[in-house]
Design a protein around this motif. Structure first.
Motif, mmCIF file in Angstrom:
data_model
loop_
_atom_site.group_PDB
_atom_site.id
_atom_site.type_symbol
_atom_site.label_atom_id
_atom_site.label_comp_id
_atom_site.label_asym_id
_atom_site.label_seq_id
_atom_site.Cartn_x
_atom_site.Cartn_y
_atom_site.Cartn_z
ATOM 1 N N PRO A 6 2.134 22.081 85.766
ATOM 2 C CA PRO A 6 3.042 22.781 86.667
ATOM 3 C C PRO A 6 4.293 23.244 85.933
ATOM 4 C CG PRO A 6 3.239 20.426 87.002
ATOM 5 C CD PRO A 6 2.132 20.619 86.011
ATOM 6 N N CYS A 7 4.765 24.429 86.315
ATOM 7 C CA CYS A 7 5.976 24.979 85.725
ATOM 8 C C CYS A 7 7.115 24.822 86.725
ATOM 9 C CB CYS A 7 5.783 26.458 85.380
ATOM 10 S SG CYS A 7 7.240 27.243 84.648
ATOM 11 N N PHE A 8 8.199 24.230 86.272
ATOM 12 C CA PHE A 8 9.396 24.073 87.097
ATOM 13 C C PHE A 8 10.398 25.159 86.708
ATOM 14 C CE2 PHE A 8 7.259 20.096 87.315
ATOM 15 C CZ PHE A 8 7.608 19.518 88.527
ATOM 16 N N ILE A 9 11.031 25.774 87.718
ATOM 17 C CA ILE A 9 11.941 26.887 87.481
ATOM 18 C C ILE A 9 13.271 26.606 88.178
ATOM 19 C CG2 ILE A 9 12.300 29.379 87.652
ATOM 20 C CD1 ILE A 9 9.268 29.666 88.064
ATOM 21 N N LEU A 10 14.365 26.725 87.426
ATOM 22 C CA LEU A 10 15.701 26.586 88.013
ATOM 23 C C LEU A 10 16.593 27.697 87.499
ATOM 24 C CD1 LEU A 10 17.913 25.241 85.774
ATOM 25 C CD2 LEU A 10 16.371 23.317 86.073
ATOM 26 N N ALA A 11 17.721 27.903 88.171
ATOM 27 C CA ALA A 11 18.630 28.992 87.784
ATOM 28 C C ALA A 11 20.042 28.694 88.272
ATOM 29 C CB ALA A 11 18.156 30.325 88.372
ATOM 30 N N ASP A 12 21.010 29.387 87.683
ATOM 31 C CA ASP A 12 22.370 29.473 88.200
ATOM 32 C C ASP A 12 23.025 28.115 88.432
ATOM 33 O OD1 ASP A 12 22.863 32.472 88.689
ATOM 34 O OD2 ASP A 12 20.900 32.155 89.595
ATOM 35 N N VAL A 13 23.072 27.320 87.363
ATOM 36 C CA VAL A 13 23.788 26.041 87.433
ATOM 37 C C VAL A 13 25.282 26.257 87.194
ATOM 38 C CG1 VAL A 13 23.892 23.685 86.574
ATOM 39 C CG2 VAL A 13 21.707 24.904 86.537
ATOM 40 N N HIS A 14 25.621 27.187 86.316
ATOM 41 C CA HIS A 14 27.011 27.529 85.993
ATOM 42 C C HIS A 14 27.787 26.304 85.515
ATOM 43 C CE1 HIS A 14 27.029 31.760 87.367
ATOM 44 N NE2 HIS A 14 26.103 31.343 88.231
ATOM 45 N N LEU A 15 27.217 25.606 84.545
ATOM 46 C CA LEU A 15 27.923 24.480 83.945
ATOM 47 C C LEU A 15 29.261 24.960 83.381
ATOM 48 C CD1 LEU A 15 24.954 22.806 82.053
ATOM 49 C CD2 LEU A 15 26.108 21.911 84.086
ATOM 50 N N GLY A 16 30.275 24.208 83.632
ATOM 51 C CA GLY A 16 31.629 24.606 83.260
ATOM 52 C C GLY A 16 32.484 24.776 84.492
ATOM 53 N N VAL A 17 31.868 25.180 85.600
ATOM 54 C CA VAL A 17 32.557 25.224 86.893
ATOM 55 C C VAL A 17 31.837 24.360 87.918
ATOM 56 C CG1 VAL A 17 33.555 27.495 86.488
ATOM 57 C CG2 VAL A 17 31.353 27.317 87.649
ATOM 58 N N ALA A 18 30.596 23.992 87.627
ATOM 59 C CA ALA A 18 29.860 23.123 88.540
ATOM 60 C C ALA A 18 30.511 21.740 88.575
ATOM 61 C CB ALA A 18 28.404 23.006 88.090
ATOM 62 N N GLY A 38 4.406 20.644 83.081
ATOM 63 C CA GLY A 38 3.722 21.313 81.996
ATOM 64 C C GLY A 38 4.657 22.201 81.217
ATOM 65 N N SER A 39 5.696 22.734 81.909
ATOM 66 C CA SER A 39 6.671 23.616 81.278
ATOM 67 C C SER A 39 7.890 23.734 82.173
ATOM 68 C CB SER A 39 6.067 25.005 81.016
ATOM 69 O OG SER A 39 5.558 25.575 82.217
ATOM 70 N N LEU A 40 8.978 24.254 81.590
ATOM 71 C CA LEU A 40 10.226 24.465 82.315
ATOM 72 C C LEU A 40 10.733 25.861 82.020
ATOM 73 C CD1 LEU A 40 12.764 23.483 83.930
ATOM 74 C CD2 LEU A 40 13.662 22.645 81.742
ATOM 75 N N MET A 41 11.161 26.565 83.069
ATOM 76 C CA MET A 41 11.763 27.882 82.939
ATOM 77 C C MET A 41 13.178 27.830 83.492
ATOM 78 S SD MET A 41 11.697 31.263 82.344
ATOM 79 C CE MET A 41 9.995 31.838 82.213
ATOM 80 N N ILE A 42 14.155 28.271 82.681
ATOM 81 C CA ILE A 42 15.544 28.417 83.131
ATOM 82 C C ILE A 42 15.798 29.905 83.313
ATOM 83 C CG2 ILE A 42 17.966 28.027 82.585
ATOM 84 C CD1 ILE A 42 17.004 25.722 80.744
ATOM 85 N N ASP A 43 16.038 30.320 84.547
ATOM 86 C CA ASP A 43 16.172 31.746 84.831
ATOM 87 C C ASP A 43 17.643 32.174 84.850
ATOM 88 O OD1 ASP A 43 15.592 34.341 85.416
ATOM 89 O OD2 ASP A 43 15.105 34.006 87.522
ATOM 90 N N GLY A 44 18.331 31.910 83.761
ATOM 91 C CA GLY A 44 19.668 32.449 83.557
ATOM 92 C C GLY A 44 20.809 31.651 84.157
ATOM 93 N N ASP A 45 21.973 31.827 83.546
ATOM 94 C CA ASP A 45 23.241 31.255 83.983
ATOM 95 C C ASP A 45 23.210 29.740 84.103
ATOM 96 O OD1 ASP A 45 24.178 33.803 83.969
ATOM 97 O OD2 ASP A 45 24.547 33.964 86.115
ATOM 98 N N LEU A 46 22.574 29.094 83.138
ATOM 99 C CA LEU A 46 22.716 27.645 83.058
ATOM 100 C C LEU A 46 24.182 27.309 82.806
ATOM 101 C CD1 LEU A 46 21.360 24.827 82.910
ATOM 102 C CD2 LEU A 46 21.184 25.164 80.434
ATOM 103 N N PHE A 47 24.833 28.111 81.968
ATOM 104 C CA PHE A 47 26.253 27.951 81.691
ATOM 105 C C PHE A 47 27.044 29.067 82.360
ATOM 106 C CE2 PHE A 47 24.337 25.677 78.145
ATOM 107 C CZ PHE A 47 25.132 24.541 78.074
ATOM 108 N N ASP A 48 28.259 28.752 82.762
ATOM 109 C CA ASP A 48 29.156 29.795 83.241
ATOM 110 C C ASP A 48 29.667 30.629 82.081
ATOM 111 O OD1 ASP A 48 30.455 30.756 85.740
ATOM 112 O OD2 ASP A 48 32.255 30.435 84.543
ATOM 113 N N PHE A 49 29.714 30.017 80.895
ATOM 114 C CA PHE A 49 30.051 30.747 79.671
ATOM 115 C C PHE A 49 29.376 30.040 78.505
ATOM 116 C CE2 PHE A 49 32.948 30.557 75.921
ATOM 117 C CZ PHE A 49 32.674 31.828 75.425
ATOM 118 N N TRP A 50 28.721 30.829 77.653
ATOM 119 C CA TRP A 50 28.097 30.277 76.456
ATOM 120 C C TRP A 50 28.293 31.250 75.300
ATOM 121 C CZ3 TRP A 50 26.469 25.849 74.585
ATOM 122 C CH2 TRP A 50 25.762 25.866 73.376
#
Length: 262
Positions: A6-18, A38-50
Motif C-alpha cells: 500500500p502507498c500512503f500519501i500526505l501533503a501540506d504539513v508546513h513544518l516551521g509554522v505547524a 509499501g511506499s510513501l508519497m509526499i505531495d508537496g509543502d512538507l516544509f513551509d520553507f526549505w
C-alpha cells in the motif's frame, strides 16, 4: 515509475509554522510505516520553507528528516513531489535523506493504479494567473543562486515572512477550484485512474464520470489526514495514533480495472 502497495500519501504539513504536536504526530506516523507500507508519497509543502546552502539547511523539521531517513533505510521508498513552499530541494533530500525528490507531475504506477500526482499550485484558471507568471522566476537556477548568496538567517527570515500569506490562505471556494481542475483533467484523459492533488488543504475522494478518481490528502497543518492506496481501493484516513488510523471515506477501484491487478 512504480510505487508498491500500500502507498500512503500526505501533503501540506508546513513544518516551521505547524504546531509542535503536529510535528510529533507526523513523526509517530512515519515510525509506524516500516512493515506496514509499501511506499510513501509526499505531495508537496512538507516544509513551509526549505533551502539547501552549501553547508547549511533550515533547522526546522530535522527530526522529521531523520524519521524519513529511517523509513527509507527500512526499505520503504519515499517519493517527494515538490510544492510551492519546498521547491528548492536538492542533494540533502536525495542523498542524505534518501528520498526521490521530483519536480513537476509524477506519472506512473501507484499501488497498481495508473496515476498522476502533482501538488496543485497554479492549476486554477483566473485565480492563479499571477502566481503562474512568477513561478518560473522563483524556480529559475539564477534565482536559487542569488538566494544562496544571502546570509542564512536573513534569507530564512525573508522567505518565511513572504510565505505567510499563502500558508494561512484557506481557499474561499473551499477547494472547489482545485477539485474542478482535477475532475477536468480526469475527464480529458480517461487513461488516468487516479489523480492526486494537494495544495488546497481540503481533503476528499471523488469519482469522475470517466471512472477515474480524484483524491486530495488534505493538510496535516489543519488535521492529520492522509490517503492509503492499494490495488483495490483508495481510502482517506485520519491519524489517531493507531496502526490503521480513522477511516473517513473510501472508493473502490472500478471492478474491471481491479481484476487486471490481483
Amino acid at each position: 515509475m512504480s510505487l508498491p502497495a500500500p502507498c500512503f500519501i500526505l501533503a501540506d504539513v508546513h513544518l516551521g509554522v505547524a504546531p509542535r504536536e503536529t510535528e510529533r504526530a507526523l513523526i509517530a506516523f512515519l515510525r509506524s510505516l516500516p512493515g506496514r507500507a509499501g511506499s510513501l508519497m509526499i505531495d508537496g509543502d512538507l516544509f513551509d520553507f526549505w533551502f539547501e546552502w552549501g553547508t547549511a539547511i533550515p533547522r526546522t523539521g530535522f527530526r522529521v528528516l531523520a524519521a524519513l531517513a529511517d523509513v527509507v533505510d527500512a526499505g520503504v521508498p519515499v517519493t517527494w513531489v515538490a510544492g510551492n513552499h519546498d521547491c528548492w530541494g536538492g542533494d540533502v533530500l536525495r542523498q542524505d535523506v534518501g528520498v526521490t525528490y521530483h519536480f513537476g507531475p509524477w506519472i506512473g504506477d501507484l499501488a497498481g493504479w495508473r496515476a498522476r500526482v502533482e501538488h496543485g499550485d497554479g492549476l486554477r484558471g483566473r485565480e492563479d494567473r499571477g502566481y503562474r507568471a512568477i513561478r518560473p522566476v522563483l524556480r529559475h537556477p539564477l534565482s536559487k543562486a542569488a538566494f544562496r548568496l544571502l546570509p542564512v538567517d536573513a534569507a530564512s527570515r525573508l522567505a518565511t515572512g513572504s510565505s505567510q500569506a499563502s500558508r494561512t490562505y484557506r481557499p474561499r471556494d473551499d477547494g472547489l477550484g482545485i477539485r474542478r481542475a482535477g475532475i477536468a483533467r480526469l475527464e480529458s484523459d480517461p487513461q488516468i485512474e487516479l489523480l492526486v492533488l494537494g495544495h488546497s488543504h481540503v481533503a476528499g475522494v471523488e469519482r469522475a464520470s470517466t471512472g477515474g478518481v480524484y483524491a486530495n490528502p488534505g493538510s496535516w497543518l489543519d488535521a492529520p489526514t492522509y490517503l492509503r492506496v492499494d490495488a483495490r481501493e483508495i481510502a482517506l484516513c485520519r491519524w489517531d495514533g493507531s496502526a490503521e488510523g480513522d477511516r473517513l471515506d473510501a472508493l473502490e477501484r472500478r471492478p474491471e480495472e481491479a481484476l487486471r491487478h490481483p
